[in-house]
Design an enzyme around this catalytic site. Structure first.
Site, mmCIF file in Angstrom:
data_model
loop_
_atom_site.group_PDB
_atom_site.id
_atom_site.type_symbol
_atom_site.label_atom_id
_atom_site.label_comp_id
_atom_site.label_asym_id
_atom_site.label_seq_id
_atom_site.Cartn_x
_atom_site.Cartn_y
_atom_site.Cartn_z
ATOM 1 N N ALA A 79 20.769 -26.378 -38.360
ATOM 2 C CA ALA A 79 20.172 -25.150 -37.820
ATOM 3 C C ALA A 79 20.555 -24.004 -38.744
ATOM 4 O O ALA A 79 21.489 -24.121 -39.529
ATOM 5 C CB ALA A 79 20.698 -24.864 -36.409
ATOM 6 N N SER A 121 24.853 -23.338 -28.003
ATOM 7 C CA SER A 121 25.665 -22.160 -28.317
ATOM 8 C C SER A 121 25.951 -21.305 -27.090
ATOM 9 O O SER A 121 25.122 -21.197 -26.171
ATOM 10 C CB SER A 121 24.909 -21.309 -29.338
ATOM 11 O OG SER A 121 25.487 -20.032 -29.447
ATOM 12 N N TYR A 146 17.526 -17.005 -31.980
ATOM 13 C CA TYR A 146 18.502 -18.099 -32.107
ATOM 14 C C TYR A 146 18.840 -18.663 -30.724
ATOM 15 O O TYR A 146 18.808 -19.884 -30.503
ATOM 16 C CB TYR A 146 19.770 -17.555 -32.783
ATOM 17 C CG TYR A 146 20.921 -18.520 -32.842
ATOM 18 C CD1 TYR A 146 21.067 -19.400 -33.909
ATOM 19 C CD2 TYR A 146 21.898 -18.551 -31.835
ATOM 20 C CE1 TYR A 146 22.138 -20.292 -33.973
ATOM 21 C CE2 TYR A 146 22.970 -19.439 -31.887
ATOM 22 C CZ TYR A 146 23.079 -20.297 -32.965
ATOM 23 O OH TYR A 146 24.135 -21.181 -33.017
ATOM 24 N N ILE A 191 35.134 -14.875 -39.207
ATOM 25 C CA ILE A 191 36.484 -15.205 -39.696
ATOM 26 C C ILE A 191 36.442 -15.532 -41.180
ATOM 27 O O ILE A 191 37.290 -15.088 -41.954
ATOM 28 C CB ILE A 191 37.104 -16.355 -38.868
ATOM 29 C CG1 ILE A 191 37.478 -15.826 -37.481
ATOM 30 C CG2 ILE A 191 38.309 -16.973 -39.588
ATOM 31 C CD1 ILE A 191 38.275 -16.792 -36.614
HETATM 32 P P1 NAD Z 1 26.388 -24.299 -41.288
HETATM 33 O O1 NAD Z 1 25.377 -23.315 -41.746
HETATM 34 O O2 NAD Z 1 27.605 -24.500 -42.123
HETATM 35 O O3 NAD Z 1 25.722 -25.730 -41.040
HETATM 36 C C1 NAD Z 1 24.362 -25.903 -40.746
HETATM 37 C C2 NAD Z 1 23.808 -26.917 -41.725
HETATM 38 O O4 NAD Z 1 22.424 -27.124 -41.439
HETATM 39 C C3 NAD Z 1 23.904 -26.434 -43.178
HETATM 40 O O5 NAD Z 1 24.453 -27.455 -43.984
HETATM 41 C C4 NAD Z 1 22.461 -26.154 -43.569
HETATM 42 O O6 NAD Z 1 22.216 -26.382 -44.951
HETATM 43 C C5 NAD Z 1 21.718 -27.120 -42.662
HETATM 44 N N1 NAD Z 1 20.344 -26.716 -42.372
HETATM 45 C C6 NAD Z 1 19.870 -25.485 -42.043
HETATM 46 N N2 NAD Z 1 18.533 -25.521 -41.868
HETATM 47 C C7 NAD Z 1 18.175 -26.811 -42.068
HETATM 48 C C8 NAD Z 1 16.928 -27.489 -42.028
HETATM 49 N N3 NAD Z 1 15.776 -26.844 -41.739
HETATM 50 N N4 NAD Z 1 16.919 -28.817 -42.281
HETATM 51 C C9 NAD Z 1 18.052 -29.488 -42.596
HETATM 52 N N5 NAD Z 1 19.257 -28.887 -42.659
HETATM 53 C C10 NAD Z 1 19.315 -27.571 -42.389
HETATM 54 O O7 NAD Z 1 26.790 -23.884 -39.798
HETATM 55 P P2 NAD Z 1 27.814 -24.539 -38.762
HETATM 56 O O8 NAD Z 1 28.670 -23.440 -38.286
HETATM 57 O O9 NAD Z 1 28.408 -25.755 -39.318
HETATM 58 O O10 NAD Z 1 26.798 -24.894 -37.576
HETATM 59 C C11 NAD Z 1 26.463 -26.221 -37.213
HETATM 60 C C12 NAD Z 1 25.697 -26.176 -35.905
HETATM 61 O O11 NAD Z 1 26.536 -25.662 -34.867
HETATM 62 C C13 NAD Z 1 24.449 -25.287 -35.909
HETATM 63 O O12 NAD Z 1 23.462 -25.902 -35.118
HETATM 64 C C14 NAD Z 1 24.920 -24.018 -35.238
HETATM 65 O O13 NAD Z 1 23.857 -23.317 -34.632
HETATM 66 C C15 NAD Z 1 25.859 -24.601 -34.213
HETATM 67 N N6 NAD Z 1 26.847 -23.657 -33.720
HETATM 68 C C16 NAD Z 1 27.809 -23.165 -34.592
HETATM 69 C C17 NAD Z 1 28.768 -22.294 -34.090
HETATM 70 C C18 NAD Z 1 29.830 -21.715 -34.971
HETATM 71 O O14 NAD Z 1 30.606 -20.885 -34.473
HETATM 72 N N7 NAD Z 1 29.947 -22.097 -36.229
HETATM 73 C C19 NAD Z 1 28.754 -21.929 -32.734
HETATM 74 C C20 NAD Z 1 27.728 -22.412 -31.913
HETATM 75 C C21 NAD Z 1 26.801 -23.310 -32.416
HETATM 76 C C1 UD1 Z 2 28.577 -17.215 -33.829
HETATM 77 C C2 UD1 Z 2 27.902 -18.265 -34.703
HETATM 78 C C3 UD1 Z 2 26.682 -18.797 -33.980
HETATM 79 C C4 UD1 Z 2 27.126 -19.297 -32.614
HETATM 80 C C5 UD1 Z 2 27.837 -18.210 -31.817
HETATM 81 C C6 UD1 Z 2 28.439 -18.778 -30.521
HETATM 82 C C7 UD1 Z 2 27.946 -18.114 -37.137
HETATM 83 C C8 UD1 Z 2 27.443 -17.445 -38.362
HETATM 84 N N1 UD1 Z 2 27.470 -17.666 -35.983
HETATM 85 O O1 UD1 Z 2 27.700 -16.104 -33.620
HETATM 86 O O2 UD1 Z 2 26.137 -19.890 -34.722
HETATM 87 O O3 UD1 Z 2 26.035 -19.796 -31.907
HETATM 88 O O4 UD1 Z 2 28.950 -17.752 -32.596
HETATM 89 O O5 UD1 Z 2 29.189 -17.802 -29.868
HETATM 90 O O6 UD1 Z 2 28.750 -19.017 -37.212
HETATM 91 N N2 UD1 Z 2 30.953 -9.114 -37.521
HETATM 92 C C9 UD1 Z 2 31.504 -8.005 -38.113
HETATM 93 N N3 UD1 Z 2 31.566 -7.961 -39.468
HETATM 94 C C10 UD1 Z 2 31.101 -8.970 -40.272
HETATM 95 C C11 UD1 Z 2 30.533 -10.114 -39.657
HETATM 96 C C12 UD1 Z 2 30.472 -10.149 -38.284
HETATM 97 O O7 UD1 Z 2 31.938 -7.078 -37.422
HETATM 98 O O8 UD1 Z 2 31.195 -8.849 -41.515
HETATM 99 C C13 UD1 Z 2 30.903 -9.179 -36.051
HETATM 100 C C14 UD1 Z 2 29.536 -9.437 -35.454
HETATM 101 O O9 UD1 Z 2 28.802 -8.246 -35.311
HETATM 102 C C15 UD1 Z 2 29.925 -10.041 -34.112
HETATM 103 C C16 UD1 Z 2 31.207 -10.804 -34.434
HETATM 104 O O10 UD1 Z 2 31.705 -10.271 -35.649
HETATM 105 O O11 UD1 Z 2 30.210 -9.044 -33.169
HETATM 106 C C17 UD1 Z 2 30.972 -12.302 -34.613
HETATM 107 O O12 UD1 Z 2 29.895 -12.464 -35.529
HETATM 108 P P1 UD1 Z 2 29.509 -13.880 -36.151
HETATM 109 O O13 UD1 Z 2 30.705 -14.536 -36.739
HETATM 110 O O14 UD1 Z 2 28.307 -13.681 -36.996
HETATM 111 O O15 UD1 Z 2 29.232 -14.750 -34.863
HETATM 112 P P2 UD1 Z 2 28.328 -14.650 -33.546
HETATM 113 O O16 UD1 Z 2 27.206 -13.693 -33.694
HETATM 114 O O17 UD1 Z 2 29.267 -14.519 -32.416
#
Ligand code: NAD
Ligand code: UD1
Length: 309
Positions: A79, A121, A146, A191
């Site tokens: 995603a 999410s 999203y 982070i």
């Molecule tokens: P990430 O961007 O590191 O991983 C997503 C991966 O999907 C990437 O490798 C990207 O290249 C691939 N991708 C994107 N679009 C694609 C497409 N059209 N076809 C094939 N591959 C594609 O992000 P992540 O943090 O590892 O997120 C993994 C999953 O967890 C996502 O679905 C994200 O929405 C979900 N998620 C993440 C968080 C978080 O805090 N990181 C929280 C809630 C949900």
């Molecule tokens: C994140 C995840 C999303 C997930 C969601 C679940 C990513 C990129 N996004 O979204 O996939 O579904 O958690 O809760 O992993 N911020 C700053 N400065 C910066 C960057 C961000 O202040 O330089 C703030 C943002 O405005 C936000 C907070 O930090 O208030 C978190 O942002 P971000 O890490 O992008 O995550 P979410 O939007 O919570």
């Protein structure tokens, strides 16, 4: 079916590549489908003969069908993970975040593959937590494309469970952090951005007043949960929140980062992002009931591990 591969969509990304490493270490064969838009080849041990990488999009139904064929289970992580990216490009992100899920469901139906884990999410709750921890029955209020795509994906997976016998295990991840979270885009997780900038002494921008809160969950703890879900005899109905049930404000996060890195650079406060959730914290009782959850990693410990300390 120990020798059939587990398909990990998005497996070259942050969460996906941590899962791939762990699955390979346990002796599984793994197939990754990733378009490398955010993921990287260097996140994957491509010299491991039990790993296969297919490069392409989950929006490509024929390719998804090819990837699902002969798999024992699917972990659907592909995603565009950035909420802000979906606000800027609803049509583009919809292809990965929704059409991709539908393609996975159809391909699984076509090939008779049943078990699928899905990365939903906390975003589906919008601001309905109102400062309190949200349980899974909290009314949904998706504020961004999203979040709409994640909620619709969940509902399609439940349709395929009822209609076609798929076995989805759906997780609503709160904010996951840890090694390989890529800081290189303004859309990256907070982070990863703050740590990289703190280490390089570059100024940090906080969007809003920094009093917004998130429930940060360490990726290593998440991988353990995903592996348990692959092995469950029955995939439980309904999503489970994945969080610590602890809210940390961005200002508190910065203090933790300052402690671990040793110093903080200049911090400026700008306008809040459109669609940004104010407070996000998981009620994780359902998770604790379904899965063995050891002592989860507190944020300070996870940050130290991330920096190799
Ligand atoms: P990430 O961007 O590191 O991983 C997503 C991966 O999907 C990437 O490798 C990207 O290249 C691939 N991708 C994107 N679009 C694609 C497409 N059209 N076809 C094939 N591959 C594609 O992000 P992540 O943090 O590892 O997120 C993994 C999953 O967890 C996502 O679905 C994200 O929405 C979900 N998620 C993440 C968080 C978080 O805090 N990181 C929280 C809630 C949900
Ligand atoms: C994140 C995840 C999303 C997930 C969601 C679940 C990513 C990129 N996004 O979204 O996939 O579904 O958690 O809760 O992993 N911020 C700053 N400065 C910066 C960057 C961000 O202040 O330089 C703030 C943002 O405005 C936000 C907070 O930090 O208030 C978190 O942002 P971000 O890490 O992008 O995550 P979410 O939007 O919570």
């Amino acid at each position: 079916m120990p020798d059939l591969p587990i398909l990990v969509t998005g497996g070259a990304g942050f969460i996906g590549s941590n899962l791939v490493d762990s699955l390979l270490a346990k002796g599984h064969a793994v197939r990754v489908l990733d378009d490398l838009s955010m993921g990287k080849r260097s996140n994957l041990p491509l010299d491991n003969p039990r790993l296969q990488l297919l490069v392409g999009s989950v929006a490509d139904a024929a390719l998804v069908s090819q990837a699902v064929a002969g798999s024992q289970a699917v972990v659907h992580l592909a995603a565009v993970a950035s909420v802000q990216a979906s606000v800027d490009d609803p049509v583009g992100t919809h292809q990965a975040n929704f059409v991709g899920t539908l393609n996975v469901c159809e391909a699984m139906r076509e090939h008779g593959v049943k078990r699928v884990l899905f990365a939903s999410s906390a975003a589906v709750y919008g601001n309905n937590g109102d400062g309190q921890a949200v349980d899974e029955d909290t009314p949904k209020a998706p504020l961004t494309p999203y979040a709409v795509d994640k909620l619709a994906s969940e509902q399609y997976l439940e349709f395929y469970r009822r209609q076609h016998g798929l076995e989805p295990a759906i997780f609503r991840f709160f904010n996951i952090f840890g090694p390989r979270q890529d800081p290189s885009s303004p859309y990256s997780g907070v982070i990863s951005i703050f740590i990289q900038r703190a280490q390089q002494g570059l100024p940090i921008t906080v969007f809003g007043d920094g009093e917004q809160t998130r429930d940060f969950f360490y990726v290593g703890d998440l991988i353990d949960l995903l592996e348990q879900a692959l092995a469950l005899p029955v995939a439980p109905e309904g999503a489970a929140n994945v969080g610590l049930s602890r809210a940390t404000s961005l200002n508190q996060l910065l203090q933790h980062i300052g402690d671990v890195v040793g110093s903080l650079p200049a911090i400026t406060y700008g306008p809040a992002r459109d669609g940004d959730i104010r407070h996000s914290c998981a009620n994780n009782q359902r998770l604790l009931g379904r899965y063995r959850v050891g002592e989860p990693t507190p944020i300070a410990v996870g940050l130290a591990a991330l920096l190799g300390k």
